[in-house]
Design a protein around this motif. Structure first.
Motif, PDB file in Angstrom:
ATOM      1  N   PHE A  79       0.833  -1.204   0.000  1.00  0.00           N
ATOM      2  CA  PHE A  79       0.000   0.000   0.000  1.00  0.00           C
ATOM      3  C   PHE A  79       0.873   1.262   0.000  1.00  0.00           C
ATOM      4  O   PHE A  79       0.633   2.210  -0.760  1.00  0.00           O
ATOM      5  CB  PHE A  79      -0.914  -0.017   1.236  1.00  0.00           C
ATOM      6  N   LEU A  80       1.891   1.271   0.857  1.00  0.00           N
ATOM      7  CA  LEU A  80       2.759   2.454   0.944  1.00  0.00           C
ATOM      8  C   LEU A  80       3.515   2.690  -0.361  1.00  0.00           C
ATOM      9  O   LEU A  80       3.682   3.838  -0.786  1.00  0.00           O
ATOM     10  CB  LEU A  80       3.746   2.297   2.111  1.00  0.00           C
ATOM     11  N   TRP A  82       2.503   1.794  -3.329  1.00  0.00           N
ATOM     12  CA  TRP A  82       1.496   2.292  -4.289  1.00  0.00           C
ATOM     13  C   TRP A  82       1.227   3.781  -4.052  1.00  0.00           C
ATOM     14  O   TRP A  82       1.204   4.595  -4.968  1.00  0.00           O
ATOM     15  CB  TRP A  82       0.215   1.468  -4.139  1.00  0.00           C
ATOM     16  N   THR A  83       1.059   4.154  -2.747  1.00  0.00           N
ATOM     17  CA  THR A  83       0.798   5.552  -2.396  1.00  0.00           C
ATOM     18  C   THR A  83       1.968   6.437  -2.825  1.00  0.00           C
ATOM     19  O   THR A  83       1.771   7.536  -3.350  1.00  0.00           O
ATOM     20  CB  THR A  83       0.613   5.684  -0.861  1.00  0.00           C
ATOM     21  N   SER A  86       1.699   6.726  -6.742  1.00  0.00           N
ATOM     22  CA  SER A  86       0.464   7.298  -7.303  1.00  0.00           C
ATOM     23  C   SER A  86       0.162   8.690  -6.744  1.00  0.00           C
ATOM     24  O   SER A  86      -0.443   9.512  -7.415  1.00  0.00           O
ATOM     25  CB  SER A  86      -0.714   6.363  -7.049  1.00  0.00           C
ATOM     26  N   GLU A  87       0.588   8.969  -5.526  1.00  0.00           N
ATOM     27  CA  GLU A  87       0.278  10.271  -4.942  1.00  0.00           C
ATOM     28  C   GLU A  87       1.490  11.203  -4.907  1.00  0.00           C
ATOM     29  O   GLU A  87       1.484  12.230  -4.231  1.00  0.00           O
ATOM     30  CB  GLU A  87      -0.294  10.078  -3.529  1.00  0.00           C
ATOM     31  N   HIS A  89       4.503  10.888  -3.589  1.00  0.00           N
ATOM     32  CA  HIS A  89       5.449  10.914  -2.450  1.00  0.00           C
ATOM     33  C   HIS A  89       6.648  10.019  -2.765  1.00  0.00           C
ATOM     34  O   HIS A  89       6.956   9.089  -2.030  1.00  0.00           O
ATOM     35  CB  HIS A  89       4.769  10.415  -1.166  1.00  0.00           C
ATOM     36  N   ALA A 167       0.701   1.242  -9.552  1.00  0.00           N
ATOM     37  CA  ALA A 167       0.631   2.708  -9.624  1.00  0.00           C
ATOM     38  C   ALA A 167       1.175   3.233 -10.951  1.00  0.00           C
ATOM     39  O   ALA A 167       0.670   4.210 -11.503  1.00  0.00           O
ATOM     40  CB  ALA A 167       1.401   3.309  -8.459  1.00  0.00           C
TER      41      ALA A 167
END
Lengths: 582, 278
Positions: A79-80, A82-83, A86-87, A89, A167
């Motif tokens: 999840f991290l 992917w974040t 995709s976001e 960071h 992502a």
């Protein structure tokens, strides 16, 4: 036989042994050991079969629980990652990889070897065969991969690669390749640390220094926690952590996690990506090389134990040693022998000598009390009211001692044979072992009680103290009964202070799991009773519940003690086999 | 000229400030059956571990069959067989599986490994125990299996650390038969044992180590004549006892290592200390 026993030597040309022959032979060996453990059981008595069934049931319960513990880091990593992509960071990718490495190494030091739940063999024993060092290195790299750290770490890295790929699909393949090398780097980092620690820990002085350093680190870490967290709210705590992550970014660039992150993120700038990938490969090779240096020494017959030298020095000093006056504890033991059986007194004295010479165990007894003092000073962090603080403290402080109840004959090693050979009642030996256990747990619980009462901000109600006292009696008596039973049924030889040097066995893993389950089970029993007592406004409810339980547990222990003689004799072959093996 | 099977030069092993083996110069010719003797803690097992590559020497060199061990360990290990002190068997294998594994590790092809495995199991009278795990074997059976594994590849030099310890007469007979056959085919055997009668009966030569130093080496007759002892150039003791009987190996051994500095048998002081036994 003819070709072996012929009269003349036929000069043999010695063609090289193909690597595949030897590597496959070792793979086959590992498979046969596993298969024989599962499908070809050794001759077992009825009681041993019961123990086997117990082991299987215990594993059915504990393995899914362990698997759940692994799911968190794996899903979190995916999840991290992917974040991060995709976001936007992207800078948090390197800290994520570093976190996985830290988790990997932490689990490696503290975790369980899944492979050790079935019998295995010591790969170092392969040096007696005509192996070249390169093959030995490959074998030592491959054997023992089935550990919790490798499985959780590899799955977390795979999840991170998948997260990155989902992502941004253009990063999927580079992420997979980089994560594969990063996993290899982690494997060699673990092996390197393990091999060098083994070397250093073989030295008694280093072991003592290392224990003290670890203790100081653990205590210091708690103080760091105290000073930092309360000054922030939950959100600010989060931003404090994030600011640390951000500020460390430039340093992480020079660590393997930084190389790995940039090798993925800069994939469109081919040269930079390749340079970072090469950096990661170089670090992996470096770790493998440092591991190989240590392994080469082992391969050439390095002898780590200082036992021979120490024995010789002791023999030399023994020749000139004058008799020393007996310490007070011996005088006390001898005085006690007029009240208790001489066998019990002699066993107590022996166990005291072993305990006294075991610095690591003494530190293990003191450490929980130190942590407890720190926790007690700041109860608000944990949100534990003083009512629950006392049983929680006792459960925490007594965990180490309680686990030792489950293998009371282990430190005796082959000396345990004396109990079977000498004209004594074996029950006396069991009583002595239990008295020592009770003395230790009494000291630990007493100290924990004093610390909590002295440092608690609000006074602990008398009813809660009585309830806790009865719960403690229940806890100790239950563990004594089951622990003594397991000590007889599934003993494991160990050298005090060198526990990790000896290979774990399925039996002693079961005992460890059982000790943990008993502790958690008892603690979980305390919670609903405490809550009911609080919400129903009946302060003595705990005493009414735990009073009968304590009596029942003591009765169960007394019953076990009554049958101790018969039990030990029934399991004497197991005791002799497990404790007397070298 | 055939090089010596075993040749050590100033072989030394220290553990901190304790010297277990001290400048050992040992030469064993090819085809010899050498009994390597010494009191407890004399350095026998340390020596055998160094000679088989399980323990690195602190200094000195080892040549096996003319080759330097340090330079070509894998090549030398192919030509030696070892029954180590703890036997080092894999308890969760069957005897047949273990021999097959060892054969493959020594580079034997599959067919040869299978054939020799069966022959060795028959010879060692282990053929009926094929379904049993090694961990369930008796001590004697484990010793026989360890010896079978040590010879499966046809070694030229065989190292045996206390092979007869805890072995019954029947198993000992099988082990002796195997060793005699190995000698007959020209192999060199290096054996440590506390059972001096066995050494006297089996070995052609004897070496005695005491406090890490080689104190005697030679054939039994040479040792009886007092030759081959460290610090003695010729015969200083009689080869025979007053009655004309030849000295036993035990008597020679006690003469060399059993006396205290004043020449009194060590047992005397023990008896004095244990007065309650008299």
């Amino acid at each position: 036989m003819a070709e072996l026993m012929g009269r003349e030597y036929v000069p043999e040309a010695l063609p090289a042994i193909p690597a595949s022959t030897q590597l496959l032979a070792v793979a086959w060996l590992r498979w046969r050991i596993f298969a024989n453990s599962v499908f070809r059981k050794r001759t077992k008595s009825k009681s041993q079969i019961a123990g086997l069934v117990f082991n299987v049931v215990l594993r059915l319960v504990t393995w899914p629980a362990m698997a759940l513990l692994a799911v968190g880091p794996v899903v979190g990593s995916g999840f991290l990652a992917w974040t991060a992509i995709s976001e936007g960071h992207r800078h948090s990718l390197a800290p994520l990889f570093l976190g996985i490495t830290l988790l990997w190494q932490f689990v490696s030091i503290n975790g369980l070897s899944i492979a050790a739940t079935v019998p295995s063999f010591d790969p170092a024993s392969l040096v007696r065969f005509p192996l070249r060092f390169g093959r030995y290195f490959v074998l030592r790299s491959l054997l023992g991969l089935l550990t919790a750290s490798t499985i959780i770490g590899s799955l977390a890295l795979l999840a991170a690669a998948v997260g990155i790929g989902v992502a941004d699909s253009s990063l999927a393949l580079p992420a997979l390749a980089v994560m594969a090398v990063y996993a290899l780097m982690n494997i060699y980092l673990t092996r390197m640390i393990g091999a060098w620690m083994e070397r250093w820990l073989a030295n008694r002085r280093f072991r003592e220094i290392f224990s003290i350093l670890m203790a100081l680190f653990a205590v210091g870490f708690q103080f760091l926690n105290l000073r930092q967290v309360p000054e922030h709210t939950h959100d600010e705590g989060g931003s404090w952590l994030m600011s640390l992550v951000h500020s460390s970014g430039s340093y992480l660039d020079w660590l393997p996690s930084g190389f790995a992150a940039k090798a993925i993120l800069l994939v469109r700038h081919r040269l930079e990506a390749v340079a970072n990938f090469a950096g990661l490969l170089a670090v992996t090779v470096l770790f493998a090389a440092v591991f190989a240096v240590r392994l080469k020494k082992q391969f050439l017959g390095e002898y780590l134990s200082e036992g021979v030298g120490r024995r010789a020095s002791l023999q030399a000093s023994a020749r000139v040693k004058k008799p020393t006056p007996q310490p007070a504890v011996f005088a006390a033991a001898e005085a006690a022998s007029t009240i208790i059986s001489p066998v019990v007194a002699a066993c107590l004295r022996k166990d005291w000598l072993i305990l006294r010479s075991n610095g690591a165990q003494l530190i293990a007894l003191l450490m929980p009390l130190m942590f407890l003092a720190i926790f007690s000073m700041n109860q608000s962090i944990f949100g534990i009211s003083s009512r629950y603080m006392l049983p929680a403290a006792i459960a925490y402080a007594s965990a180490t001692v309680l686990s030792s109840f489950y293998n009371v004959f282990g430190a005796d090693g082959s000396g345990a044979q004396l109990y079977l050979l000498a004209p004594i009642r074996i029950r006396d030996v069991v009583v002595a072992k239990n008295l020592m256990s009770m003395a230790l747990i009494g000291a630990e619980v007493g100290a924990a009680w004093t610390i909590v009462c002295a440092l608690a901000r609000t006074s602990i109600p008398f009813s809660a103290q009585v309830s806790t006292a009865l719960w403690t009696i229940f806890l100790v008596a239950t563990n004594l009964a089951i622990g003594t039973l397991r000590s007889i049924q599934a003993p494991r030889r160990f050298v005090p202070g060198q526990g990790r040097a000896l290979r774990a066995t399925p039996n002693n893993r079961s005992s460890a799991l059982l000790a943990l389950a008993m502790l958690f089970g008892s603690a979980m029993l305390m919670v609903p009773v405490g809550m009911a007592s609080h919400y129903l406004g009946k302060p003595w409810l705990g005493a009414f519940v735990f009073g009968p339980l304590a009596v029942a547990a003591v009765a169960a222990y007394a019953l076990l003690l009554k049958n101790a003689e018969r039990l030990v004799l029934a399991y004497r072959d197991v005791i002799a086999e497990e404790l007397c093996k070298t | 000229m055939t090089p010596p099977a075993i040749d050590t030069t100033a072989l030394t092993r220290r553990f901190d400030d304790f010297t277990a083996v001290d400048h050992l110069n040992l030469r064993v010719d090819a085809g010899q059956f050498l009994g390597f003797l010494g009191p407890n803690g004399a350095g026998k097992s340390t020596t055998i571990k160094m000679l088989t590559g399980l323990l690195a020497p602190t200094s000195g060199s080892i040549r096996i069959l003319g080759e330097d061990f340090e330079a070509r360990p894998a090549q030398i290990k192919r030509q030696i067989g070892v029954v180590p002190e703890g036997m080092a068997l894999f308890g969760r294998l069957t005897a047949s599986e273990y021999l097959r594994f060892v054969g493959r590790m020594y580079g034997l092809d599959r067919a040869t490994t299978l054939r020799r495995t069966q022959e060795l199991l028959d010879f060692m009278q282990l053929a009926g125990e094929e379904k049993k795990l090694i961990a369930d074997f008796s001590h004697g059976m484990q010793k026989k299996l360890a010896l079978a594994a040590a010879v499966i590849h046809g070694p030229k030099v065989l190292f045996l650390d206390e092979p007869f310890e805890g072995v019954d007469a029947v198993a000992a007979g099988t082990l002796k038969a195997m060793l005699q056959r190995m000698i007959a085919r020209g192999a060199t055997i290096f054996l440590t044992s506390h059972v001096l009668e066995i050494v006297e009966r089996l070995c052609s030569h004897v070496a005695i180590i005491h406090r890490g130093q080689l104190v005697a080496q030679g054939s039994l007759d040479e040792l009886r004549a007092g030759a081959g002892r460290a610090g003695q150039s010729g015969s200083t003791t009689s080869a025979a006892q007053p009655g004309g009987e030849k000295k036993s190996l035990e008597q020679i051994f006690l003469e060399i290592v059993g006396a205290d500095r004043e020449g009194n048998p060590a047992a005397t002081s023990v008896e004095q200390e244990l007065s309650w036994l008299s």
